[in-house]
Design a protein around this motif. Structure first.
Motif, PDB file in Angstrom:
ATOM      1  N   HIS A 118      -5.568   7.205  -7.391  1.00 24.78           N
ATOM      2  CA  HIS A 118      -5.472   6.771  -5.995  1.00 24.78           C
ATOM      3  C   HIS A 118      -4.063   7.004  -5.445  1.00 24.78           C
ATOM      4  O   HIS A 118      -3.895   7.455  -4.303  1.00 24.78           O
ATOM      5  N   PHE A 119      -3.046   6.711  -6.247  1.00 17.29           N
ATOM      6  CA  PHE A 119      -1.672   6.961  -5.807  1.00 17.29           C
ATOM      7  C   PHE A 119      -1.433   8.452  -5.568  1.00 17.29           C
ATOM      8  O   PHE A 119      -0.762   8.840  -4.602  1.00 17.29           O
ATOM      9  N   ALA A 120      -1.954   9.287  -6.451  1.00 22.54           N
ATOM     10  CA  ALA A 120      -1.795  10.731  -6.262  1.00 22.54           C
ATOM     11  C   ALA A 120      -2.471  11.197  -4.975  1.00 22.54           C
ATOM     12  O   ALA A 120      -1.930  12.039  -4.245  1.00 22.54           O
ATOM     13  N   ASP A 121      -3.640  10.644  -4.678  1.00 26.03           N
ATOM     14  CA  ASP A 121      -4.325  11.006  -3.428  1.00 26.03           C
ATOM     15  C   ASP A 121      -3.532  10.561  -2.203  1.00 26.03           C
ATOM     16  O   ASP A 121      -3.482  11.263  -1.190  1.00 26.03           O
ATOM     17  N   ARG A 122      -2.925   9.412  -2.272  1.00 22.13           N
ATOM     18  CA  ARG A 122      -2.113   8.951  -1.142  1.00 22.13           C
ATOM     19  C   ARG A 122      -0.899   9.848  -0.925  1.00 22.13           C
ATOM     20  O   ARG A 122      -0.481  10.080   0.209  1.00 22.13           O
ATOM     21  N   GLY A 154       6.235  -0.076   0.547  1.00 22.89           N
ATOM     22  CA  GLY A 154       4.815   0.024   0.855  1.00 22.89           C
ATOM     23  C   GLY A 154       3.916  -0.653  -0.155  1.00 22.89           C
ATOM     24  O   GLY A 154       2.695  -0.509  -0.094  1.00 22.89           O
ATOM     25  N   GLY A 155       4.485  -1.394  -1.107  1.00 26.00           N
ATOM     26  CA  GLY A 155       3.683  -2.152  -2.055  1.00 26.00           C
ATOM     27  C   GLY A 155       3.478  -1.501  -3.401  1.00 26.00           C
ATOM     28  O   GLY A 155       2.702  -2.015  -4.218  1.00 26.00           O
ATOM     29  N   TRP A 156       4.163  -0.398  -3.688  1.00 25.72           N
ATOM     30  CA  TRP A 156       3.963   0.303  -4.957  1.00 25.72           C
ATOM     31  C   TRP A 156       4.753  -0.322  -6.101  1.00 25.72           C
ATOM     32  O   TRP A 156       4.283  -0.359  -7.240  1.00 25.72           O
ATOM     33  N   ASP A 162       1.685   3.818   2.460  1.00 29.28           N
ATOM     34  CA  ASP A 162       1.631   2.385   2.719  1.00 29.28           C
ATOM     35  C   ASP A 162       0.269   1.848   2.289  1.00 29.28           C
ATOM     36  O   ASP A 162      -0.770   2.223   2.840  1.00 29.28           O
ATOM     37  N   LEU A 163       0.270   0.955   1.308  1.00 24.79           N
ATOM     38  CA  LEU A 163      -0.986   0.425   0.792  1.00 24.79           C
ATOM     39  C   LEU A 163      -1.688  -0.494   1.778  1.00 24.79           C
ATOM     40  O   LEU A 163      -2.868  -0.804   1.594  1.00 24.79           O
ATOM     41  N   HIS A 164      -0.992  -0.943   2.799  1.00 25.10           N
ATOM     42  CA  HIS A 164      -1.582  -1.874   3.751  1.00 25.10           C
ATOM     43  C   HIS A 164      -2.339  -1.165   4.876  1.00 25.10           C
ATOM     44  O   HIS A 164      -2.966  -1.811   5.703  1.00 25.10           O
ATOM     45  N   GLU A 165      -2.234   0.112   4.905  1.00 27.07           N
ATOM     46  CA  GLU A 165      -2.951   0.850   5.941  1.00 27.07           C
ATOM     47  C   GLU A 165      -4.353   1.211   5.458  1.00 27.07           C
ATOM     48  O   GLU A 165      -4.590   1.457   4.282  1.00 27.07           O
ATOM     49  N   THR A 166      -5.264   1.257   6.354  1.00 27.11           N
ATOM     50  CA  THR A 166      -6.633   1.680   6.053  1.00 27.11           C
ATOM     51  C   THR A 166      -6.758   3.162   6.376  1.00 27.11           C
ATOM     52  O   THR A 166      -6.599   3.573   7.527  1.00 27.11           O
ATOM     53  N   LEU A 167      -7.015   3.926   5.330  1.00 24.14           N
ATOM     54  CA  LEU A 167      -7.049   5.377   5.498  1.00 24.14           C
ATOM     55  C   LEU A 167      -8.476   5.821   5.805  1.00 24.14           C
ATOM     56  O   LEU A 167      -9.382   5.706   4.981  1.00 24.14           O
ATOM     57  N   ARG A 168      -8.654   6.287   7.013  1.00 27.63           N
ATOM     58  CA  ARG A 168      -9.963   6.811   7.429  1.00 27.63           C
ATOM     59  C   ARG A 168      -9.798   8.164   8.113  1.00 27.63           C
ATOM     60  O   ARG A 168     -10.574   8.519   8.996  1.00 27.63           O
TER      61      ARG A 168
END
Length: 399
Positions: free
Chosen positions: A350-354, A225-227, A361-367
């Motif tokens: 930010h990683f902890a929140d994800r 996921g890009g980490w 997945d860093l490529h997803e837009t979280l809304r």
């Protein structure tokens, strides 16, 4: 006359005279064999030879009548499929010859084989490229060298703090506060030595996180996921901080021994924590980077107060952060390092929140609602940089 002699005399004729002579000999042997005048040992062989050659002579005579003397018979044409196969083979042979010639001449379009290099002894050509570490912030990739005013206007929010949301966040914050106490007691105002100790610890989490996530990606047969790439870049960035401070001061043997002990303890403790709770581990790093920003802010205040000499920046820092080689000083280096630490602070929070929302997945837009719920409490930030650096703000405004 034996069978071999008969066969030798009755070879295919090359012209009409030899053909007529061979035909007469064949007929004579045929009569002798039929009348029984040949010996029993050779009668059967001569009979078969004569009959076979007689048949061959008749066929040869028919061919000689059909084909004019001195001209060869025209070969029959190949079927279309056979012609295509031959043409394809010739094309492949021509291509192979051209590639072999290009390899021999060392063409740049093909790989050249170096037969003089000893495998396993000499350095492979892939290792001869100079891999220059790249800064982690895009601000340092400018087309021109950065001056002091550029570094002071970086948006880093030096007083930003993430309020704990639950018991795991409170445990992470308490752990970092406890780790800071012995550091303050031991180093006091020795900020350069404190920076050396801080960077030897700060370079561990990125490498541990990348290693464990790499192994998990292999086990699950799934993309990370890009980490991993970012965590490795973070570890390299922290290591470049350490290499920079090693050019500024020379730690004593006691400092080096302390580094070994602290790094060994922190590596094992953080690895265990990351395996148990990756979210808490990233939160610990986020709070640790908050303390790093505070420490470098105090470092800047000491330089502005004149208690630490503002020496020229080391060459490694000028090249890594794209600083102005004519005007770069120790203060510029501290500003650049503090900007990196602020980015690590925000990234690990930010990683902890994800991990809380299970959206890795860093490529997803979280809304989603979970993402908004994780950000209900806005971090406390300082709106004006003059509240933190009054002297620097006054200097930049005068310019």
């Amino acid at each position: 006359m034996n069978t071999f002699t008969c066969t030798h005399l009755l070879r295919p004729a090359a012209n009409r005279t030899q053909l007529a002579h061979a035909t007469a000999v064949a007929r004579g042997f045929s009569r002798l064999a039929t009348a029984g005048h040949l010996r029993p040992a050779m009668g059967l062989g001569a009979l078969h030879t004569a009959r076979a050659f007689s048949l061959f002579s008749r066929n040869a005579a028919a061919d000689s009548k059909a084909t004019p003397y001195g001209q060869q018979q025209r070969p029959t044409e190949d079927p279309p499929s056979l012609r295509q196969h031959k043409e394809r083979l010739r094309a492949e042979q021509d291509q192979a010859q051209s590639q072999a010639e290009a390899l021999r001449l060392g063409s740049k379009h093909h790989l050249s084989v170096d037969t003089t290099r000893s495998p396993g002894i000499e350095m492979p050509p892939e290792l001869q490229h100079s891999n220059i570490p790249m800064p982690i912030r895009d601000d340092f990739l400018a087309d021109r060298p950065l001056k002091t005013a550029d570094l002071e206007h970086l948006e880093i929010y030096p007083t930003s703090h993430r309020e704990p949301n639950d018991w795991a966040d409170r445990i992470a914050l308490t752990t970092v506060k406890l780790l800071r106490l012995p550091t303050d007691v031991f180093f006091r105002r020795k900020y350069v030595h404190r920076a050396v100790m801080l960077e030897t610890v700060a370079a561990v989490p990125g490498m541990v996180g990348a290693m464990l996530r790499h192994l998990r990606s292999l086990r699950r047969l799934r993309h990370d996921g890009g980490w991993i790439s970012h965590l490795l870049h973070e570890a390299e960035n922290e290591r470049m901080h350490l290499m920079t401070w090693m050019r500024v001061c020379q730690p004593s043997w006691f400092d080096r021994l302390l580094v070994i002990l602290v790094q060994g303890f922190f590596f094992n403790a953080f690895t265990t924590l990351y395996m148990v709770s990756p979210r808490t581990a990233h939160r610990v790093v986020g709070y640790l980077e908050e303390e790093a920003v505070i420490s470098y802010t105090s470092f800047l205040n000491e330089i502005d107060a004149g208690r630490i000499e503002n020496v020229p920046a080391p060459e490694i820092a000028v090249q890594y952060w794209n600083l102005d080689p004519k005007t770069a000083t120790l203060r510029d280096v501290v500003l650049a390092v503090r900007a990196d630490e602020a980015l690590h602070r925000d990234t690990n929070h930010h990683f902890a929140d994800r991990l809380i929302t299970q959206k890795e997945d860093l490529h997803e837009t979280l809304r989603t609602a979970d993402w908004r719920r994780a950000h209900e409490r806005t971090p406390k930030v300082t709106a004006d940089a003059a509240d933190v650096f009054p002297k620097s703000a006054a200097t930049s405004s005068d310019q």
